[in-house]
Scaffold this active site. Structure first.
Site, PDB file in Angstrom:
ATOM      1  N   ARG A  88      58.887  81.097 112.754  1.00 48.05           N
ATOM      2  CA  ARG A  88      59.332  82.230 112.579  1.00 48.05           C
ATOM      3  C   ARG A  88      57.948  82.889 112.002  1.00 48.05           C
ATOM      4  O   ARG A  88      57.425  82.355 111.155  1.00 48.05           O
ATOM      5  CB  ARG A  88      60.477  82.933 112.028  1.00 48.05           C
ATOM      6  N   HIS A 177      61.444  93.027 112.611  1.00 49.41           N
ATOM      7  CA  HIS A 177      63.067  93.050 112.420  1.00 49.41           C
ATOM      8  C   HIS A 177      63.230  91.821 114.182  1.00 49.41           C
ATOM      9  O   HIS A 177      64.640  91.919 114.628  1.00 49.41           O
ATOM     10  CB  HIS A 177      63.447  93.639 112.384  1.00 49.41           C
ATOM     11  N   ARG A 236      60.576 100.423  99.900  1.00 47.70           N
ATOM     12  CA  ARG A 236      59.303 101.128 101.216  1.00 47.70           C
ATOM     13  C   ARG A 236      59.774 102.450 101.569  1.00 47.70           C
ATOM     14  O   ARG A 236      61.037 103.180 101.229  1.00 47.70           O
ATOM     15  CB  ARG A 236      59.295 100.248 102.391  1.00 47.70           C
TER      16      ARG A 236
END
Ligand code: ADP
Length: 392
Positions: A88, A177, A236
């Site tokens: 990833r 994502h 966030r």
């Protein structure tokens, strides 16, 4: 076929080993505190879980110990049994629009794009090098979290700032994502038996993003130049007026870096509630009558609903809204609050079906104008599938 899916950080390495004939996880685990005192690893599957402290000088140590342990545990009989490794990668810049087989050039590019993901990309490169050292003949693939979003139109990925910021410094929306949103789009297409879908995919976890998907392609997404943008998240802020930054710098005597860190780590649910970044604690606080927990939840819900509305228009309607990740998969209360606010669009919840957790389930009422589904995400499996498809 056995494929290993890897998610590496600067001092950690998370892995899942899949039997790709059955999609079964043969083993998964985490190596932690690599290069730091007190390093350890956990390896588990449905039958066992081992946790041991061990010296891990660097990522190569972790890779060797991991593979030797898998042999010792009789999960593989030799290194050769690993048919492929999928890594990833947080940022692929605007160059990588899909997963690719690892070459020296790919590793160099990952390092080059470190400006966009300073905490992640250098660690990914180190981990790929470690795997290539230990498994020199095993094909490897990089799966970029930004790749799925590369189908956005220019008017959606550009900011209305001086054009040379884009030309000279690559200032644009990249999103994140992507691997999760792509998996969700694939899964819901399988479930509904069609690809021509307008999907609003809500990935609501500690970090969160919403993506508008048409016919399997990303049209728009809420995270931006960095994952700081978009909806309110655990810690966030999501979207804010950027003028706040120099104003707070001056008032609080903080540096730009300190303000950005506060926006990343001390804002969102945590910043507003003052209690926690974890939505379970926020839900608990609400039950106990904590007003700031209620306020944090209201702001979170409102930010999600606002983007669903925006994407409903951008997509020209919506066939299915999907919920995934920690909050999306588990919190029926949050899903209900969001869907109740979509009543004006004729979108309605089935409260009984909404009690579901952790499995694919339709949670919209039969007379809802759009379908609503819970779809558990599986980024590790998606990485393994992309790896299989590329090395075949
Ligand atoms: P990450 O972005 O770190 O991968 P996750 O997808 O694991 O995050 O999501 C973490 C979030 O999911 C946390 O806010 C957590 O509170 C929430 N969550 C997990 N389980 C539940 C639950 N049963 N009910 C409500 N929220 C949950």
């Amino acid at each position: 076929m056995k494929i290993m899916s890897i998610n590496a950080g600067s001092s950690s390495l998370k892995f899942s080993l899949f039997n790709m004939d059955t999609d079964e996880v043969l083993a998964s685990g985490l190596f932690e505190r690599i290069g730091i005192d007190g390093s350890c690893y956990t390896i588990k599957n449905s039958e066992f879980k081992i946790k041991e402290e061990v010296e891990l000088k660097d990522h190569s140590d972790a890779v060797k110990i991991l593979l030797d342990k898998l042999i010792e545990l009789k999960i593989i009989s030799s290194y050769d049994e690993i048919d492929g490794v999928g890594h990833r990668i947080v940022h692929g810049g605007d160059k990588y629009t899909k997963s690719v087989v690892v070459t020296d050039e790919v590793v160099d590019d990952i390092i080059k794009f470190s400006d966009f993901a300073p905490l992640h990309n250098p660690a990914h490169a180190i981990c790929i090098k470690a795997f290539r050292e230990v498994l020199p003949n095993t094909p490897m693939v990089t799966v970029f979290d930004t790749a799925f979003h590369q189908t956005m139109e220019k008017y959606n990925y550009l900011y209305a700032v001086p054009y040379e910021w884009y030309e000279k410094y690559n200032v644009r929306k990249y999103g994140a994502h992507g691997t999760s949103h792509k998996y969700i789009a694939k899964k819901i297409s399988e479930v509904l038996g069609r690809d021509d879908l307008r999907i609003i995919s809500c990935h609501l976890g500690q970090g969160g993003s919403i993506t508008a998907i048409k016919d399997g392609k990303c049209i728009d997404t809420t995270m931006g130049f960095t994952p700081l943008a978009g909806i309110v998240m655990g810690t966030r802020s999501g979207d804010i007026d950027p003028s706040i930054i120099p104003y707070v710098m001056e008032k609080a005597g903080m540096s730009a870096g300190e303000v950005v860190t506060a926006l990343n780590k001390k804002s969102g649910l945590l910043g507003i509630s003052g209690v926690s970044s974890d939505s379970r604690d926020i839900e608990e606080g609400i039950k106990e009558g904590n007003e700031r927990c209620r306020l944090a939840q209201d702001m979170f819900i409102d930010s999600v609903v606002r983007f669903i509305g925006e994407y409903y228009l951008e997509l020209g309607g919506c066939d299915v809204i999907t919920f995934t990740a920690g909050i999306g998969e588990n919190s029926s209360a949050t899903r209900k609050e969001i869907i109740d606010k979509l009543a004006v669009l004729g979108i309605k919840i089935d409260e009984e079906a909404n009690k579901t957790r952790g499995e694919v389930a339709k949670i919209s009422a039969d007379d809802s104008t759009s379908l609503v589904y819970v779809v558990p995400t599986n980024e590790e499996l998606m990485i393994a599938m992309e790896t299989r498809d590329l090395i075949k």
